[in-house]
Structure formats: C-alpha cells, structure tokens
Design a protein around this motif. Structure first.
Motif, PDB file in Angstrom:
ATOM      1  N   ASN A 196       0.825  -1.202   0.000  1.00  0.00           N
ATOM      2  CA  ASN A 196       0.000   0.000   0.000  1.00  0.00           C
ATOM      3  C   ASN A 196       0.862   1.256   0.000  1.00  0.00           C
ATOM      4  O   ASN A 196       0.570   2.242  -0.675  1.00  0.00           O
ATOM      5  N   LYS A 197       1.951   1.227   0.775  1.00  0.00           N
ATOM      6  CA  LYS A 197       2.811   2.397   0.907  1.00  0.00           C
ATOM      7  C   LYS A 197       3.572   2.675  -0.376  1.00  0.00           C
ATOM      8  O   LYS A 197       3.707   3.817  -0.817  1.00  0.00           O
ATOM      9  N   ASN A 198       4.099   1.637  -0.987  1.00  0.00           N
ATOM     10  CA  ASN A 198       4.999   1.820  -2.125  1.00  0.00           C
ATOM     11  C   ASN A 198       4.297   1.927  -3.464  1.00  0.00           C
ATOM     12  O   ASN A 198       4.783   2.590  -4.376  1.00  0.00           O
ATOM     13  N   SER A 203      -3.969   9.495  -2.794  1.00  0.00           N
ATOM     14  CA  SER A 203      -3.982  10.807  -2.169  1.00  0.00           C
ATOM     15  C   SER A 203      -5.271  10.966  -1.372  1.00  0.00           C
ATOM     16  O   SER A 203      -6.232  10.203  -1.555  1.00  0.00           O
ATOM     17  N   GLU A 204      -5.311  11.964  -0.479  1.00  0.00           N
ATOM     18  CA  GLU A 204      -6.516  12.185   0.310  1.00  0.00           C
ATOM     19  C   GLU A 204      -7.710  12.497  -0.594  1.00  0.00           C
ATOM     20  O   GLU A 204      -8.823  12.053  -0.344  1.00  0.00           O
ATOM     21  N   ILE A 240      -6.773   6.690  -9.948  1.00  0.00           N
ATOM     22  CA  ILE A 240      -7.073   5.573  -9.036  1.00  0.00           C
ATOM     23  C   ILE A 240      -6.965   4.252  -9.784  1.00  0.00           C
ATOM     24  O   ILE A 240      -6.374   3.283  -9.281  1.00  0.00           O
ATOM     25  N   TYR A 241      -7.540   4.188 -11.000  1.00  0.00           N
ATOM     26  CA  TYR A 241      -7.430   2.978 -11.808  1.00  0.00           C
ATOM     27  C   TYR A 241      -5.969   2.592 -12.009  1.00  0.00           C
ATOM     28  O   TYR A 241      -5.597   1.417 -11.883  1.00  0.00           O
ATOM     29  N   LEU A 261      -7.511   0.379   1.960  1.00  0.00           N
ATOM     30  CA  LEU A 261      -6.724   1.512   1.470  1.00  0.00           C
ATOM     31  C   LEU A 261      -7.257   2.859   1.923  1.00  0.00           C
ATOM     32  O   LEU A 261      -6.627   3.878   1.693  1.00  0.00           O
ATOM     33  N   PHE A 262      -8.411   2.893   2.530  1.00  0.00           N
ATOM     34  CA  PHE A 262      -8.962   4.171   3.010  1.00  0.00           C
ATOM     35  C   PHE A 262      -8.532   4.416   4.452  1.00  0.00           C
ATOM     36  O   PHE A 262      -8.594   3.534   5.270  1.00  0.00           O
TER      37      PHE A 262
END
Length: 262
Positions: A196-198, A203-204, A240-241, A261-262
């Motif tokens: 998830n991090k990499n 973005s918010e 996002i896609y 992811l949220f």
C-alpha cells in the motif's frame, strides 16, 4: 367490456410467462416516471434496455412488473438459466443485465464473465438472496456495478438500473455499509501494508472520490460535493485505476475494500 391497450396486454403476457426466455421489445405501460434530468441516460423516448435472468418465478414477476411500470426502462427479455442467459446476451443489444447468482444450471458469476466478453460496455447488477460481502466483492471483481439483496430492495429496481447506466453503483444499503466498514479495519499483514505504501497509496482527494464512488454517486454528483468539476473527478478516477491496476469503478471499490486503502 374492459378494453386494455396493446402495451398493457403485452406487459401482462410477459409477467405471466416469465419463464419463457424469448426476447421481447415492449414499451412500459404505466404513467410518467419520476423527475429525471434530461442530460442523464434513460428517457421515455430512449429507455434503458434491460435483460432479467432469474429462476425464481415470483421474484421475476415482481422485478418485471416494476421495470415495465417505468417509461425509462425497456425490458427486452427474461431467462431462468445460464443457458438462456447466454443466448439472450448474444442475441440482444442491451445496456443492463439483472442476474441472480443461483441458477439451476450454473451461477450468475459465469453470466457476468460471459457478458463482459460479449458486451463489454453493458452493466451487470446482481440480485441475490445472499447478503454476503465475499459474493458481492467477487461480483464486483468480475465487473458488476450493483448488488441488490432481494428481500430488502422491493420498489427500487428501476432506480438501480438508472444509477448504474449513468456511471454510479447500486448496492443494498445494509450491504454497502458493511463493505464501507471494511475500509476502516486495520490491516495486520505487513506485506500488504508495504504494498500500500509503495505502490497503491492514494492521495486524500483520491480517497474522498473513491468513497463517494463506493456510495453510488456519479462523477457529476461527486464534483458537486467536492466543489470540483466532473472532468477533474474523472481525472482522479483514472489515477485511481492506474494506481490500483483496475479497469472499472466496481473493481476499484472492491480492491480498496479488500486491502483497507482508506
């Protein structure tokens, strides 16, 4: 003697003979639809074309009656099996398929996969007796954009059809709430967190957009809520896609839900 118009008679015939899978091109029979903006898909002069695949005779009658009562919907045909569903899909140009998961000769999942191969632009809405997150997520992964639980969605089938054909998603509220709750659950898998991090970090603003997509809002509605243009919303959705390596809104919601992811 009671005199009925041709449209009413055709509607009654379809409802009473819902087990016949021959395609029909019938006009709805009741009064004017509720207010529906002219810029959205699905108007009385150009209704949304729908297929219904369900082996439950009573449920088929209920759904067919609701669809035929809306001038914005054109019910092209009905089937009660995977075999009949495949034939209807291959023989008709349509916009939305309503499909049960449990069919006598197979599953609705198979029909969703087949539909996306033959009619990739068509939308699929699951109608199921099972209010199960895993079934819903799997349907979304295959490309469905709606999941309705039969006993909690009476009176809203036309609205669900119109939602998905205009870029939204339609999910039974209780099930949608449970899926959204998954976004808040912490992930204990270290490898998933690192991915998830990499790679998959949103973005918010992208998280805000995706949450609204998951709630069934169209790009225009999301733009109004976030005070941005619909074009900007679509740009966020494309990003996002790309980040999640998915191709549809439903797949993005499913992927994000399964990975927190949220």
């Amino acid at each position: 003697m009671e005199i009925r118009n041709e449209s009413q008679a055709a509607s009654d015939f379809l409802i009473k003979n819902n087990s016949v899978s021959t395609s029909y091109h019938l006009a709805p029979h009741s009064g004017l639809p509720s207010m529906w903006p002219g810029f959205l898909t699905g108007q009385a002069e150009q209704p949304v074309r729908v297929l219904l695949i369900d082996d439950d005779p009573h449920m088929s009658r209920v759904i067919a009656h609701e669809l035929l009562a809306d001038l914005r919907i054109n019910l092209l045909g009905q089937g009660g099996s995977v075999r009949e569903g495949r034939r209807l899909i291959s023989q008709n140009e349509f916009d939305v398929m309503l499909v049960d998961l449990n069919l006598g000769d197979g599953t609705g999942f198979a029909l969703i996969e087949y539909m996306k191969t033959v009619r990739p632009m068509a939308e699929a809405i699951v109608i199921s007796a099972m209010e199960d997150e895993q079934h819903a997520l799997h349907a979304f992964e295959l490309g469905a954009t709606g999941y309705l639980v039969k006993n909690s969605w009476f009176g809203n089938f036309p609205q669900a059809v119109l939602q998905v054909v205009n870029g939204g998603a339609s999910i039974t509220p209780n099930l949608a709430r449970r899926l959204l709750n998954k976004f808040e659950q912490p992930q204990n898998n270290v490898q998933t967190l690192q991915e998830n991090k990499n790679k998959e970090k949103l973005s918010e603003r992208e998280k805000q957009v995706l949450k609204l997509v998951a709630s069934g809002y169209t790009s225009t509605e999301i733009g109004s809520r976030l005070i941005i243009s619909g074009q900007t919303v679509n740009t966020h959705i494309k990003n996002i896609y790309r980040k999640l390596n998915v191709r549809t809104r439903a797949q993005a919601v499913s992927f994000a839900a399964s990975r927190g992811l949220f």
